[in-house]
Design a protein around this motif. Structure first.
Motif, PDB file in Angstrom:
ATOM      1  N   GLU A   1       0.835  -1.207   0.000  1.00 30.25           N
ATOM      2  CA  GLU A   1       0.000   0.000   0.000  1.00 30.25           C
ATOM      3  C   GLU A   1       0.869   1.257   0.000  1.00 30.25           C
ATOM      4  OE1 GLU A   1      -2.363   2.055   3.595  1.00 30.25           O
ATOM      5  OE2 GLU A   1      -3.138   0.074   3.070  1.00 30.25           O
ATOM      6  N   MET A   2       1.887   1.271   0.856  1.00 31.52           N
ATOM      7  CA  MET A   2       2.785   2.427   0.935  1.00 31.52           C
ATOM      8  C   MET A   2       3.614   2.571  -0.348  1.00 31.52           C
ATOM      9  SD  MET A   2       2.455   4.176   3.770  1.00 31.52           S
ATOM     10  CE  MET A   2       0.771   4.081   3.239  1.00 31.52           C
ATOM     11  N   LEU A   3       4.069   1.447  -0.904  1.00 25.37           N
ATOM     12  CA  LEU A   3       4.843   1.474  -2.140  1.00 25.37           C
ATOM     13  C   LEU A   3       4.008   2.052  -3.282  1.00 25.37           C
ATOM     14  CD1 LEU A   3       7.508   0.634  -3.582  1.00 25.37           C
ATOM     15  CD2 LEU A   3       6.386  -1.557  -4.073  1.00 25.37           C
ATOM     16  N   GLN A   4       2.784   1.573  -3.419  1.00 26.14           N
ATOM     17  CA  GLN A   4       1.923   2.025  -4.509  1.00 26.14           C
ATOM     18  C   GLN A   4       1.432   3.459  -4.292  1.00 26.14           C
ATOM     19  OE1 GLN A   4      -0.798  -1.043  -6.134  1.00 26.14           O
ATOM     20  NE2 GLN A   4       0.316  -2.469  -4.818  1.00 26.14           N
ATOM     21  N   ALA A   5       1.487   3.941  -3.059  1.00 29.59           N
ATOM     22  CA  ALA A   5       1.124   5.332  -2.773  1.00 29.59           C
ATOM     23  C   ALA A   5       2.304   6.275  -3.011  1.00 29.59           C
ATOM     24  CB  ALA A   5       0.628   5.460  -1.337  1.00 29.59           C
ATOM     25  N   GLY A   6       3.459   5.708  -3.398  1.00 28.91           N
ATOM     26  CA  GLY A   6       4.621   6.539  -3.699  1.00 28.91           C
ATOM     27  C   GLY A   6       5.475   6.900  -2.505  1.00 28.91           C
ATOM     28  N   ALA A   7       5.344   6.168  -1.416  1.00 30.11           N
ATOM     29  CA  ALA A   7       6.104   6.476  -0.207  1.00 30.11           C
ATOM     30  C   ALA A   7       7.571   6.045  -0.303  1.00 30.11           C
ATOM     31  CB  ALA A   7       5.449   5.828   1.010  1.00 30.11           C
ATOM     32  N   ALA A   8       7.914   5.240  -1.320  1.00 32.16           N
ATOM     33  CA  ALA A   8       9.293   4.779  -1.520  1.00 32.16           C
ATOM     34  C   ALA A   8       9.460   4.284  -2.949  1.00 32.16           C
ATOM     35  CB  ALA A   8       9.634   3.671  -0.534  1.00 32.16           C
ATOM     36  N   GLU A   9      10.717   4.125  -3.341  1.00 32.89           N
ATOM     37  CA  GLU A   9      11.032   3.646  -4.687  1.00 32.89           C
ATOM     38  C   GLU A   9      10.983   2.125  -4.781  1.00 32.89           C
ATOM     39  OE1 GLU A   9      14.974   5.020  -5.559  1.00 32.89           O
ATOM     40  OE2 GLU A   9      14.448   7.121  -5.268  1.00 32.89           O
ATOM     41  N   GLN A  10      11.418   1.459  -3.721  1.00 36.42           N
ATOM     42  CA  GLN A  10      11.586   0.007  -3.735  1.00 36.42           C
ATOM     43  C   GLN A  10      11.089  -0.602  -2.431  1.00 36.42           C
ATOM     44  OE1 GLN A  10      13.690  -2.077  -6.100  1.00 36.42           O
ATOM     45  NE2 GLN A  10      13.026  -0.386  -7.393  1.00 36.42           N
ATOM     46  N   MET A  11      10.783  -1.905  -2.489  1.00 36.93           N
ATOM     47  CA  MET A  11      10.361  -2.626  -1.291  1.00 36.93           C
ATOM     48  C   MET A  11      11.077  -3.966  -1.243  1.00 36.93           C
ATOM     49  SD  MET A  11       6.534  -3.577   0.026  1.00 36.93           S
ATOM     50  CE  MET A  11       6.185  -5.271  -0.374  1.00 36.93           C
ATOM     51  N   LEU A  12      11.620  -4.285  -0.074  1.00 38.52           N
ATOM     52  CA  LEU A  12      12.211  -5.589   0.194  1.00 38.52           C
ATOM     53  C   LEU A  12      11.286  -6.350   1.121  1.00 38.52           C
ATOM     54  CD1 LEU A  12      14.531  -7.725   0.343  1.00 38.52           C
ATOM     55  CD2 LEU A  12      15.444  -6.389   2.270  1.00 38.52           C
ATOM     56  N   VAL A  13      10.919  -7.558   0.721  1.00 38.93           N
ATOM     57  CA  VAL A  13      10.214  -8.466   1.616  1.00 38.93           C
ATOM     58  C   VAL A  13      11.273  -9.465   2.057  1.00 38.93           C
ATOM     59  CG1 VAL A  13       8.321 -10.096   1.898  1.00 38.93           C
ATOM     60  CG2 VAL A  13       8.074  -8.165   0.321  1.00 38.93           C
ATOM     61  N   THR A  14      11.692  -9.363   3.312  1.00 43.06           N
ATOM     62  CA  THR A  14      12.795 -10.171   3.812  1.00 43.06           C
ATOM     63  C   THR A  14      12.280 -11.380   4.595  1.00 43.06           C
ATOM     64  OG1 THR A  14      14.774 -10.176   5.219  1.00 43.06           O
ATOM     65  CG2 THR A  14      13.064  -8.598   5.795  1.00 43.06           C
ATOM     66  N   GLY A  15      12.997 -12.487   4.457  1.00 43.35           N
ATOM     67  CA  GLY A  15      12.617 -13.700   5.176  1.00 43.35           C
ATOM     68  C   GLY A  15      11.592 -14.545   4.448  1.00 43.35           C
TER      69      GLY A  15
END
Length: 176
Positions: free
Chosen positions: A52-66
């Motif tokens: 949700e935050m990624l698609q709202a433009g809150a950051a360029e990239q997202m890591l899902v770790t683990g």
């Protein structure tokens, strides 16, 4: 001071700490800009909040770790309804972490590879303090971490266990 009094003081401090831990859980963060979003796998709502935050433009990239090594990218896309363009450009699945400390190591390496200086950490409210502490131990001091807690309804047992894990991590880091 007698041993009995010292033990009583330790017990009171432990009990008050647990009450604080259970009552004052971290809260969601407002939308603000960071270089990246990091989501450790685990309880529900984390990945959805990160996307949700990624698609709202809150950051360029997202890591899902683990992420479990058996998970295929297409399974992830289907389960979380990630648009292909978002998955292709902006989401990294990290498979090397097995626990919260491993999430922190994987995150530090991922951030360093990209030269990022800020991140939004998205995890469950009951898990946030320990995840942030583990991350703080792995990251350089110049990295800003915005804590974005996903509200949950943890059981007393979950809170009890997590409180003791937090104390253990804090003690281990204090002894370094």
């Amino acid at each position: 001071m007698t041993v009995r009094r010292i033990l009583a003081l330790v017990l009171i401090a432990w009990a008050l700490g647990f009450v604080w831990f259970a009552v004052a859980l971290p809260q969601p963060a407002p939308q603000s800009q960071t270089d990246a979003i990091v989501v450790p796998t685990g309880s529900g709502g984390r990945i959805q909040r990160g996307l949700e935050m990624l698609q709202a433009g809150a950051a360029e990239q997202m890591l899902v770790t683990g992420v479990d090594t058996s998970v295929q990218t297409d399974e992830f896309v289907a389960e979380f309804k990630v648009p292909a363009r978002v998955m292709d450009c902006c989401v990294t699945l990290g498979f090397s972490a097995l626990d919260t400390r491993g999430n922190a190591r994987e995150t530090a390496e991922w951030l360093d590879e990209r030269g990022y200086n800020s991140l939004r950490l998205v995890t469950a409210d009951w898990h946030m303090r320990r995840a942030a502490l583990e991350l703080q131990d792995q990251l350089p001091a110049n990295i800003d971490v915005l804590q974005d807690a996903v509200r949950s309804q943890p059981s007393l047992g979950t809170l009890f266990i997590e409180y003791h894990k937090l104390i253990a991590v804090w003690l281990l880091q204090a002894l370094k």
